[in-house]
Every structure is written in C-alpha cells, then in structure tokens.
Design an enzyme around this catalytic site. Sequence first.
Site, PDB file in Angstrom:
ATOM      1  N   ARG A 157      28.570  47.197   4.865  1.00 33.01           N
ATOM      2  CA  ARG A 157      28.829  48.076   5.745  1.00 33.01           C
ATOM      3  C   ARG A 157      29.494  49.253   5.403  1.00 33.01           C
ATOM      4  NH1 ARG A 157      32.790  46.342  10.588  1.00 33.01           N
ATOM      5  NH2 ARG A 157      34.745  46.324   8.442  1.00 33.01           N
ATOM      6  N   LYS A 175      32.982  53.143  10.046  1.00 36.77           N
ATOM      7  CA  LYS A 175      34.089  53.092   9.654  1.00 36.77           C
ATOM      8  C   LYS A 175      34.367  54.233   8.708  1.00 36.77           C
ATOM      9  CE  LYS A 175      37.120  49.482   8.962  1.00 36.77           C
ATOM     10  NZ  LYS A 175      38.432  49.244  10.268  1.00 36.77           N
ATOM     11  N   GLU A 194      34.273  49.747  22.604  1.00 38.12           N
ATOM     12  CA  GLU A 194      35.729  48.898  22.396  1.00 38.12           C
ATOM     13  C   GLU A 194      37.190  48.976  21.928  1.00 38.12           C
ATOM     14  OE1 GLU A 194      35.437  48.228  18.330  1.00 38.12           O
ATOM     15  OE2 GLU A 194      34.466  50.951  17.898  1.00 38.12           O
TER      16      GLU A 194
HETATM   17  N1  PLP Z   1      36.063  47.878  15.902  1.00 40.94           N
HETATM   18  C1  PLP Z   1      37.022  49.233  15.037  1.00 40.94           C
HETATM   19  C2  PLP Z   1      37.236  50.344  15.320  1.00 40.94           C
HETATM   20  C3  PLP Z   1      37.768  48.465  14.242  1.00 40.94           C
HETATM   21  O1  PLP Z   1      38.553  49.310  13.556  1.00 40.94           O
HETATM   22  C4  PLP Z   1      37.165  47.423  13.192  1.00 40.94           C
HETATM   23  C5  PLP Z   1      38.062  46.911  12.337  1.00 40.94           C
HETATM   24  O2  PLP Z   1      37.932  46.439  11.133  1.00 40.94           O
HETATM   25  C6  PLP Z   1      37.298  46.396  13.868  1.00 40.94           C
HETATM   26  C7  PLP Z   1      35.780  46.508  15.431  1.00 40.94           C
HETATM   27  C8  PLP Z   1      36.574  44.863  14.037  1.00 40.94           C
HETATM   28  O3  PLP Z   1      36.095  45.170  12.816  1.00 40.94           O
HETATM   29  P1  PLP Z   1      36.114  43.433  11.912  1.00 40.94           P
HETATM   30  O4  PLP Z   1      35.429  42.242  12.801  1.00 40.94           O
HETATM   31  O5  PLP Z   1      34.771  43.642  11.167  1.00 40.94           O
HETATM   32  O6  PLP Z   1      36.548  43.696  10.663  1.00 40.94           O
HETATM   33  C1  COI Z   2      40.682  46.229  10.096  1.00 40.73           C
HETATM   34  O1  COI Z   2      40.866  46.044  11.058  1.00 40.73           O
HETATM   35  O2  COI Z   2      40.301  45.333   9.289  1.00 40.73           O
HETATM   36  C2  COI Z   2      40.932  47.615  10.414  1.00 40.73           C
HETATM   37  O3  COI Z   2      40.361  48.573   9.409  1.00 40.73           O
HETATM   38  C3  COI Z   2      41.401  47.890  11.477  1.00 40.73           C
HETATM   39  C4  COI Z   2      42.152  49.151  11.333  1.00 40.73           C
HETATM   40  C5  COI Z   2      42.952  49.626  12.524  1.00 40.73           C
HETATM   41  C6  COI Z   2      44.081  48.672  11.106  1.00 40.73           C
END
Ligand code: PLP
Ligand code: COI
Length: 348
Positions: free
Chosen positions: A86, A189, A225
């Site tokens: 990612r 991200k 989301e």
């Molecule tokens: N959506 C957003 C905007 C996020 O910042 C995060 C955090 O990483 C997620 C979703 C969840 O992604 P993940 O499960 O890969 O941490």
């Molecule tokens: C995460 O869940 O790792 C994120 O990056 C979310 C962040 C806003 C703390």
Amino acid sequence: MDAKVNKQQLNWTELGFQYHRTDYRFCAQYSSGSWNRGEMIASEVIQVHEGAPALHYAQQCFEGMKAQTAADGRVLLFRPDLNSERMNMAASRLLMPEVPRKMFIDAVQETVRANYSWIPPYGSGASLYIRPMLIGVGENLGLRPAQQFEFRVFVSPVGPYYKSDGLGVISLAVSEIDRAAPNGTGCYKVGANYAGGLLATRKAQDKGAHEALYLDSAEGRYIDEAGSANIVIAMKDGSFITPNSNAILPSITRKSLMVIAREQLHLKTEARPIDLRLEISQFEEAAACGTAAVLAPVGRILVDQQWHAIYKDGQTVGPIMQELYDRLVGIQMGELSDAFDWCHEVKF
Ligand code: PLP
Ligand code: COI
C-alpha cells in the site's frame, strides 16, 4: 541494539493513542535514483529544507501497523506485506520512489527489535504502533516532485484509539465536508487526505460524536468511511457488507475481517454501495475498523441532525462485532490459530 532488555516502567494499561518517544528509528535517504542502506538513529527530529515538497505540496505518504506481544512472548506483526504494497501504491501515485519490500520489512523489524523495551507486554491491552513514512525533501519551489526523499520508521507504544473501556461503542456524525473525490487520492494513505479531514473530525466531535462519517462526494448518499477507519455492517438479513468505493483507504483490517466473517462466521459477505439513509433501518450492527481503531462497534450515527441507534440502545456491543473482535485480536495476539497465515514473527 536488538538485545532483549527489561521493559520500560510505563503504566501500560493507561496508555492512550499518543506519541511516546522511543529510543531508535530507522532512516534512509533516496537521491540520484537510489536508496542508501539506511541506519538506526536516535534523534526523533527531522531536519528538512524549507522548500521541501512534503511541506508545501504534501508530497508524502505513511503507513500504520502494530506489533503485539503474544502470550508466549513472541512479537507479532500483522500482514506487513500489505502495508509495504500500500505504501508503494501511494508512492507511485505521488511520483515518489517505491521502497523495496525487503527494505520496508527489514526496517520495520529492525525498529521493533531496537525498541524492545517499549513493546507493551501481553495482556496490557496496549501495542507498539509502527509508523513508516516517506517524504519528499530537498530544495524546491515550483510544483514538481522532489529530487530527494526520506524513508523513516518510528514506533510508539499506544493504547486504544477511542477512549472507552475494552470494546467500547462509538458514535459517528455524517460529515458535510467531503474527504476525497471519486478519482482523487482517497484510496492512498497520503497526508493530504487527513489535513482536509481535521475540520470534519472537529465538527463531528462538536456534535458529540467520536468521528466523522464520510459519504461519497459525488452524490452524498453512499457510505465511504470514517475519518480514520473503514466501515463494516452486519445487516438484518444476515449479510455482512462493506462499502465498495474507490475513494476509501483499502483497509488491511477490513480485508481481514471480511475473510473471518466469510470463512469462520459463515456470513454472506459483499462489498457494495451502501445508501445510508435508505438502508440504515436494516443495519443490525456496524463497526469502524482499522489498525489504530481495531474494531470499534458503532452504536449511533447522526444523519441529517437526527441520531439513529444501530444495535439496541446504541451503547451495547452486538454479538457479531464481539465475535469478530475476539477472533481478529485473538489471531493478532497469537491466542488463536493463525489459520490464514497472517502473523509475521519478529525474531530476536
Ligand atoms: N481508513 C483510513 C482513512 C485510515 O486512516 C485507516 C488507518 O490506517 C483505515 C481506514 C484502516 O486501514 P488499516 O486497517 O489498514 O489500518
Ligand atoms: C491507523 O489506523 O494506522 C491510522 O493511520 C489512522 C490514523 C488516523 C491514526
């Protein structure tokens, strides 16, 4: 640097989701078309040129991961290959150099090892949050990509993202501010998405919610989301759904929960557009999910100035989300069989 030493004297069970300075971080530089080897350093301060594209034009991306201590003392990462993938998708999108997968995984492992004393112990409810980041540095003024980049990995012990005891129920308020355009950067991200969302989070909190809930920015109808997490929903008809949108971050937690729901809870899973106002009465349980958020049941949603309770009184954890949480965290902490081969042990 990677010897196992005594743990820090921290009140692990009281930790929130805050930055805590740890001893070492990994740092590598890219210039003239290649990465240097990188090294572990002590300073948490980055010195950058005032013209750095990361500062002016948000040419930067980051990742979020966690290391957990298992009951038997092993230290586990959760699907780190997906974070590497990612980050490289974001890097390509913002014209930054990819960080080779081996370099990424090695850097994460090395940083975790070097900060062994900061890894929260098993059973504390805390974990070691890992923040890999890639930033465009060096002198620049016009709108063009940086010529030099820095890849850094730092870690911080953290507790729960949302303030509550154990598996606490949260509330969301629909945001009138959009997060990402349909063909924009919502699925990467990148910091720019989050800067624009700070005000949305503030407004949601002013309305008494924990977080903003974004709807699609084309029509303002379909769930995208939350500010820092994806959304999953158990429907009254027994299906388990999540939004299908190209404007949301492809959450690794969500991807994993969908597999657990399908393979272990035997639910019919589907990623599809979810029309919030039309379908909310059919929600049985909902949750926000992500690395920081883990799985946070959503009890209430504020839509068009009206609160809607999802499961029961809006303050109770439903059985499906409880089961999913237990299974996900059980796998991540090495308590349950790693049936899908998701855990990656950091060897010392
Ligand atoms: N959506 C957003 C905007 C996020 O910042 C995060 C955090 O990483 C997620 C979703 C969840 O992604 P993940 O499960 O890969 O941490
Ligand atoms: C995460 O869940 O790792 C994120 O990056 C979310 C962040 C806003 C703390």
